[in-house]
Design a protein around this motif. Sequence first.
Motif, PDB file in Angstrom:
ATOM      1  N   GLU A  73     -41.165  25.283   4.537  1.00  0.00           N
ATOM      2  CA  GLU A  73     -41.572  25.159   5.915  1.00  0.00           C
ATOM      3  C   GLU A  73     -40.793  23.843   6.751  1.00  0.00           C
ATOM      4  O   GLU A  73     -41.122  23.644   7.692  1.00  0.00           O
ATOM      5  N   CYS A  74     -39.823  23.528   6.086  1.00  0.00           N
ATOM      6  CA  CYS A  74     -39.199  22.321   6.612  1.00  0.00           C
ATOM      7  C   CYS A  74     -38.332  22.838   7.881  1.00  0.00           C
ATOM      8  O   CYS A  74     -38.006  23.951   7.691  1.00  0.00           O
ATOM      9  N   LYS A  75     -38.169  21.999   8.678  1.00  0.00           N
ATOM     10  CA  LYS A  75     -37.825  22.505  10.153  1.00  0.00           C
ATOM     11  C   LYS A  75     -37.033  21.423  10.825  1.00  0.00           C
ATOM     12  O   LYS A  75     -37.581  20.409  10.881  1.00  0.00           O
ATOM     13  N   ALA A  76     -35.712  21.374  11.388  1.00  0.00           N
ATOM     14  CA  ALA A  76     -34.868  20.413  12.125  1.00  0.00           C
ATOM     15  C   ALA A  76     -35.183  20.751  13.481  1.00  0.00           C
ATOM     16  O   ALA A  76     -35.714  21.988  13.831  1.00  0.00           O
ATOM     17  N   GLY A  77     -34.442  19.989  14.437  1.00  0.00           N
ATOM     18  CA  GLY A  77     -34.692  20.151  15.879  1.00  0.00           C
ATOM     19  C   GLY A  77     -35.632  19.397  16.410  1.00  0.00           C
ATOM     20  O   GLY A  77     -36.366  18.525  16.076  1.00  0.00           O
ATOM     21  N   ALA A  78     -35.717  19.941  17.616  1.00  0.00           N
ATOM     22  CA  ALA A  78     -36.867  19.331  18.514  1.00  0.00           C
ATOM     23  C   ALA A  78     -38.367  19.404  18.210  1.00  0.00           C
ATOM     24  O   ALA A  78     -39.304  18.375  18.243  1.00  0.00           O
TER      25      ALA A  78
END
Length: 216
Positions: A73-78
């Motif tokens: 579930e990891c997510k980068a960005g805003a």
Amino acid sequence: MTRTLILKFNSTKEDAGADRIGLASANEMKHYMDIKLVPAVGMMPPILASEVVKTVHKHLHDHPGTVAVALPECKAGAERKVGTLVRLFAVEGDHLEVIADAIEARKALNGLAIPMRIRTVPAEVGKWAAYTRFRLPNRRRQPKDTDAFAIRRQQLRAEGLAMMDTLPTIYMTSTGNGHRYGMGIQVMESADPAPQGVLNGYGLSSRTEPYWLPLL
């Protein structure tokens, strides 16, 4: 698609050699276990995830190459986030049982990091992912650096630091000197898991020799 996550762990003298600790085949990772993270005041997902990976790291000290870590579930960005799921893959289910017992024995994680039932990896997998360590270039000039490369090194480090500002971060503090240490993880995806690569002492993939895990 590439996703990147920064992990902060307790640093030890063994960390320097943790990038090439164990070899394992994709076909050997027949079992997996999800760890459900339940946030609470003072124990948000970044902290809980780091505690789970630290438990894996301790297990791999005696059993290198037997467990791999995924952060689905990891997510980068805003809208960056760590997510509330850590997925562990293992050569044998016994390794997952040992890690589950270690997590459940920690009172601080009681009800916050919940090991789920151990399952068998499906025979047919369409996509694979490698969770690889990301490193910032060293800020210090190296003996072999030319003047031009020394300048370029600083540019690359500045670019890396800017990218890290958009990444999910898990913080931990060294028991040795009280400083924070980080490992960046880039998630690469592939339809073909061959050739299989190397796992490090945290259950993460080598960057140059990706260790592919099934996307479930």
